[in-house]
Design a protein around this motif. Structure first.
Motif, PDB file in Angstrom:
ATOM      1  N   HIS A  77      13.149   6.281   5.666  1.00  0.00           N
ATOM      2  CA  HIS A  77      12.355   7.272   6.398  1.00  0.00           C
ATOM      3  C   HIS A  77      12.103   8.499   5.519  1.00  0.00           C
ATOM      4  O   HIS A  77      10.977   9.027   5.475  1.00  0.00           O
ATOM      5  CB  HIS A  77      13.108   7.676   7.670  1.00  0.00           C
ATOM      6  CG  HIS A  77      12.443   8.752   8.472  1.00  0.00           C
ATOM      7  ND1 HIS A  77      11.301   8.535   9.206  1.00  0.00           N
ATOM      8  CD2 HIS A  77      12.764  10.063   8.642  1.00  0.00           C
ATOM      9  CE1 HIS A  77      10.949   9.659   9.804  1.00  0.00           C
ATOM     10  NE2 HIS A  77      11.825  10.596   9.476  1.00  0.00           N
ATOM     11  N   GLN A  78      13.129   8.963   4.806  1.00  0.00           N
ATOM     12  CA  GLN A  78      12.958  10.112   3.918  1.00  0.00           C
ATOM     13  C   GLN A  78      12.010   9.795   2.774  1.00  0.00           C
ATOM     14  O   GLN A  78      11.171  10.618   2.394  1.00  0.00           O
ATOM     15  CB  GLN A  78      14.318  10.542   3.357  1.00  0.00           C
ATOM     16  CG  GLN A  78      15.212  11.230   4.351  1.00  0.00           C
ATOM     17  CD  GLN A  78      16.411  11.853   3.680  1.00  0.00           C
ATOM     18  OE1 GLN A  78      16.433  13.034   3.370  1.00  0.00           O
ATOM     19  NE2 GLN A  78      17.428  11.056   3.429  1.00  0.00           N
ATOM     20  N   ALA A  79      12.138   8.594   2.208  1.00  0.00           N
ATOM     21  CA  ALA A  79      11.259   8.203   1.104  1.00  0.00           C
ATOM     22  C   ALA A  79       9.802   8.175   1.566  1.00  0.00           C
ATOM     23  O   ALA A  79       8.904   8.651   0.863  1.00  0.00           O
ATOM     24  CB  ALA A  79      11.678   6.839   0.559  1.00  0.00           C
ATOM     25  N   ALA A  80       9.561   7.632   2.761  1.00  0.00           N
ATOM     26  CA  ALA A  80       8.192   7.582   3.290  1.00  0.00           C
ATOM     27  C   ALA A  80       7.675   8.984   3.576  1.00  0.00           C
ATOM     28  O   ALA A  80       6.492   9.288   3.340  1.00  0.00           O
ATOM     29  CB  ALA A  80       8.160   6.730   4.552  1.00  0.00           C
ATOM     30  N   PHE A  81       8.555   9.865   4.069  1.00  0.00           N
ATOM     31  CA  PHE A  81       8.153  11.239   4.354  1.00  0.00           C
ATOM     32  C   PHE A  81       7.705  11.947   3.080  1.00  0.00           C
ATOM     33  O   PHE A  81       6.658  12.605   3.045  1.00  0.00           O
ATOM     34  CB  PHE A  81       9.317  11.992   4.996  1.00  0.00           C
ATOM     35  CG  PHE A  81       9.100  13.470   5.132  1.00  0.00           C
ATOM     36  CD1 PHE A  81       8.304  13.976   6.143  1.00  0.00           C
ATOM     37  CD2 PHE A  81       9.688  14.354   4.241  1.00  0.00           C
ATOM     38  CE1 PHE A  81       8.088  15.347   6.264  1.00  0.00           C
ATOM     39  CE2 PHE A  81       9.483  15.719   4.354  1.00  0.00           C
ATOM     40  CZ  PHE A  81       8.683  16.210   5.368  1.00  0.00           C
ATOM     41  N   HIS A  82       8.496  11.813   2.013  1.00  0.00           N
ATOM     42  CA  HIS A  82       8.137  12.477   0.757  1.00  0.00           C
ATOM     43  C   HIS A  82       6.881  11.862   0.145  1.00  0.00           C
ATOM     44  O   HIS A  82       6.093  12.573  -0.493  1.00  0.00           O
ATOM     45  CB  HIS A  82       9.308  12.415  -0.218  1.00  0.00           C
ATOM     46  CG  HIS A  82      10.444  13.310   0.154  1.00  0.00           C
ATOM     47  ND1 HIS A  82      10.343  14.684   0.193  1.00  0.00           N
ATOM     48  CD2 HIS A  82      11.717  13.030   0.539  1.00  0.00           C
ATOM     49  CE1 HIS A  82      11.494  15.213   0.564  1.00  0.00           C
ATOM     50  NE2 HIS A  82      12.343  14.228   0.783  1.00  0.00           N
ATOM     51  N   ALA A  83       6.674  10.569   0.334  1.00  0.00           N
ATOM     52  CA  ALA A  83       5.455   9.939  -0.182  1.00  0.00           C
ATOM     53  C   ALA A  83       4.226  10.487   0.531  1.00  0.00           C
ATOM     54  O   ALA A  83       3.167  10.686  -0.090  1.00  0.00           O
ATOM     55  CB  ALA A  83       5.541   8.426  -0.009  1.00  0.00           C
ATOM     56  N   ARG A  84       4.336  10.725   1.844  1.00  0.00           N
ATOM     57  CA  ARG A  84       3.217  11.309   2.594  1.00  0.00           C
ATOM     58  C   ARG A  84       3.047  12.784   2.276  1.00  0.00           C
ATOM     59  O   ARG A  84       1.934  13.325   2.322  1.00  0.00           O
ATOM     60  CB  ARG A  84       3.447  11.149   4.097  1.00  0.00           C
ATOM     61  CG  ARG A  84       3.432   9.719   4.597  1.00  0.00           C
ATOM     62  CD  ARG A  84       3.399   9.673   6.120  1.00  0.00           C
ATOM     63  NE  ARG A  84       4.482  10.427   6.716  1.00  0.00           N
ATOM     64  CZ  ARG A  84       5.654   9.907   7.033  1.00  0.00           C
ATOM     65  NH1 ARG A  84       5.914   8.628   6.780  1.00  0.00           N
ATOM     66  NH2 ARG A  84       6.598  10.652   7.599  1.00  0.00           N
ATOM     67  N   LEU A  85       4.161  13.440   1.969  1.00  0.00           N
ATOM     68  CA  LEU A  85       4.143  14.884   1.777  1.00  0.00           C
ATOM     69  C   LEU A  85       3.349  15.287   0.543  1.00  0.00           C
ATOM     70  O   LEU A  85       2.541  16.215   0.585  1.00  0.00           O
ATOM     71  CB  LEU A  85       5.590  15.382   1.660  1.00  0.00           C
ATOM     72  CG  LEU A  85       5.819  16.881   1.683  1.00  0.00           C
ATOM     73  CD1 LEU A  85       5.406  17.466   3.012  1.00  0.00           C
ATOM     74  CD2 LEU A  85       7.284  17.193   1.399  1.00  0.00           C
ATOM     75  N   HIS A  86       3.561  14.607  -0.572  1.00  0.00           N
ATOM     76  CA  HIS A  86       2.926  14.985  -1.831  1.00  0.00           C
ATOM     77  C   HIS A  86       1.802  13.998  -2.150  1.00  0.00           C
ATOM     78  O   HIS A  86       2.046  12.926  -2.689  1.00  0.00           O
ATOM     79  CB  HIS A  86       3.963  15.014  -2.954  1.00  0.00           C
ATOM     80  CG  HIS A  86       5.054  16.018  -2.723  1.00  0.00           C
ATOM     81  ND1 HIS A  86       6.384  15.699  -2.771  1.00  0.00           N
ATOM     82  CD2 HIS A  86       4.990  17.327  -2.392  1.00  0.00           C
ATOM     83  CE1 HIS A  86       7.105  16.775  -2.510  1.00  0.00           C
ATOM     84  NE2 HIS A  86       6.288  17.778  -2.274  1.00  0.00           N
ATOM     85  N   GLN A  87       0.577  14.380  -1.793  1.00  0.00           N
ATOM     86  CA  GLN A  87      -0.562  13.491  -1.953  1.00  0.00           C
ATOM     87  C   GLN A  87      -1.533  13.980  -3.020  1.00  0.00           C
ATOM     88  O   GLN A  87      -2.654  13.492  -3.118  1.00  0.00           O
ATOM     89  CB  GLN A  87      -1.280  13.326  -0.608  1.00  0.00           C
ATOM     90  CG  GLN A  87      -0.384  12.702   0.452  1.00  0.00           C
ATOM     91  CD  GLN A  87      -1.121  12.417   1.739  1.00  0.00           C
ATOM     92  OE1 GLN A  87      -2.287  12.739   1.883  1.00  0.00           O
ATOM     93  NE2 GLN A  87      -0.441  11.802   2.690  1.00  0.00           N
ATOM     94  N   GLY A  88      -1.127  14.970  -3.801  1.00  0.00           N
ATOM     95  CA  GLY A  88      -1.995  15.471  -4.865  1.00  0.00           C
ATOM     96  C   GLY A  88      -1.178  16.067  -5.979  1.00  0.00           C
ATOM     97  O   GLY A  88       0.066  16.105  -5.926  1.00  0.00           O
ATOM     98  N   GLU A  89      -1.858  16.533  -7.009  1.00  0.00           N
ATOM     99  CA  GLU A  89      -1.194  17.141  -8.169  1.00  0.00           C
ATOM    100  C   GLU A  89      -1.964  18.369  -8.618  1.00  0.00           C
ATOM    101  O   GLU A  89      -3.183  18.474  -8.408  1.00  0.00           O
ATOM    102  CB  GLU A  89      -1.114  16.147  -9.335  1.00  0.00           C
ATOM    103  CG  GLU A  89      -0.192  14.970  -9.094  1.00  0.00           C
ATOM    104  CD  GLU A  89      -0.142  14.035 -10.295  1.00  0.00           C
ATOM    105  OE1 GLU A  89      -1.109  14.053 -11.090  1.00  0.00           O
ATOM    106  OE2 GLU A  89       0.846  13.313 -10.450  1.00  0.00           O
ATOM    107  N   ALA A  90      -1.238  19.297  -9.219  1.00  0.00           N
ATOM    108  CA  ALA A  90      -1.860  20.479  -9.809  1.00  0.00           C
ATOM    109  C   ALA A  90      -1.311  20.658 -11.219  1.00  0.00           C
ATOM    110  O   ALA A  90      -0.108  20.510 -11.441  1.00  0.00           O
ATOM    111  CB  ALA A  90      -1.571  21.721  -8.972  1.00  0.00           C
TER     112      ALA A  90
END
Length: 329
Positions: free
Chosen positions: A224-237
């Motif tokens: 669940h945490q891994a999926a949350f972080h995958a959804r959380l960071h969807q871009g780069e700067a």
């Protein structure tokens, strides 16, 4: 140490029943050959341990045999006293039981080890939530915990973030997780995750349920945490950071800096950082002030420049002309 490993084998068989050599090896993180040698040593010491061949075979202790394995090493006693969090036990309605258990454990220790543990408890204090996290009251936590223990279905009135915000749910409470000072209920069908402090009303029913045989709370929460972080960071700067700005990064941004950071001739560091969204990145990077320069994406750089110009105008200053974004590499 071999003596500690032999003790672990006895404890595992005493609590788990039958285990194969491969299962024991996995638990102990040793080879199967080492387990065979340890079993021979236990036999030689007179431990009533026997093996069964075949697909359903494995090692067992003789029925009714209980070893007196009550002696604790100093490190084991330290771990037991530091592992418990009194606040969490109290929130679950187990505060008195927690205190009684620690008193019994302390009384069972020999005097030198008891004094050692008392010194340890005077020097360590566990306070899990962060500094800026207000403790969210969860008035239904004890009732949820009771339903988890008794495997009873719950009828909830729950507040979520999207419309309609207040919804009714009938759930099977599989388990509770304490994360950063907040309690989460993992419940079926699904399973799904609910914040306990967002439960508005609760009715404990008389309906019982069976926990799915393949459900593992620890594994579920990890995924669940891994999926949350995958959804959380969807871009780069792509950014340039001063030394002070780099030191202010935390979490995923700090890890990305360590992995991608490249020193520049002017003393700053170029790095590619994960971002949740343009809005969130805009707010985050403005908080770093002059310690960060965003190079890409261009629309994020433009939004920050626009905000800086508006602030300069508001405070009566003339902002410097924006410099073109260096080409990213």
């Amino acid at each position: 140490m071999k003596s500690s490993r032999l003790l672990s084998i006895l404890l595992l068989l005493q609590t788990r029943g039958r285990l194969t050599a491969a299962e024991l090896a996995e638990h102990l993180e040793v080879s199967v050959r080492t387990v065979y040698r340890d079993v021979e040593a236990l036999h030689a010491a007179g431990v009533p341990l026997y093996g069964e061949a075949g697909h359903a075979g494995g090692y067992r202790l003789l029925a009714g045999h209980r070893s007196r394995l009550t002696d604790l090493f100093a490190g084991e006693a330290e771990a037991l006293f530091l592992a418990g969090i009194p606040g969490a036990a109290a929130e679950l309605g187990l505060g008195g039981h927690f205190t009684d258990a620690q008193l019994k454990l302390r009384a069972a220790l020999p005097e030198p080890l008891r004094e050692h543990v008392d010194r340890l408890r005077a020097r360590f204090h566990i306070d899990a939530p962060g500094w800026y996290d207000d403790a969210a009251p969860a008035p239904h936590l004890a009732a949820v915990a009771a339903a988890v223990r008794e495997s009873r279905v719950l009828d909830l009135r729950y507040r979520r973030w999207k419309e309609p915000t207040d919804v009714d749910r009938r759930v099977e409470p599989y388990g509770l997780v304490l994360k950063a000072g907040r309690w989460y209920l993992v419940a079926g069908p699904g399973p799904r995750t609910f914040r306990v402090d967002q439960i508005l009303e609760l009715v404990a029913t008389d309906v019982e349920f069976d926990l799915p045989g393949d459900f593992d709370l620890t594994a579920y929460w990890r995924d669940h945490q891994a999926a949350f972080h995958a959804r959380l960071h969807q871009g780069e700067a792509v950014v340039l950071l001063s030394q002070r700005g780099a030191g202010r990064l935390t979490g995923a941004a700090a890890r990305a800096l360590a992995a991608t950071g490249v020193p520049e001739p002017d003393g700053r560091t170029r790095a590619t950082l994960p971002i949740e969204s343009l809005d969130h990145a805009h707010h985050t990077f403005l908080g770093l002030g002059a310690d960060v320069e965003v190079l890409a994406p261009e629309d994020l750089r433009a939004r920050i420049a626009e905000t800086v110009a508006a602030l300069a105008h508001r405070y009566g200053a003339t902002p410097p002309a924006p410099t073109p974004a260096p080409r990213t590499r």
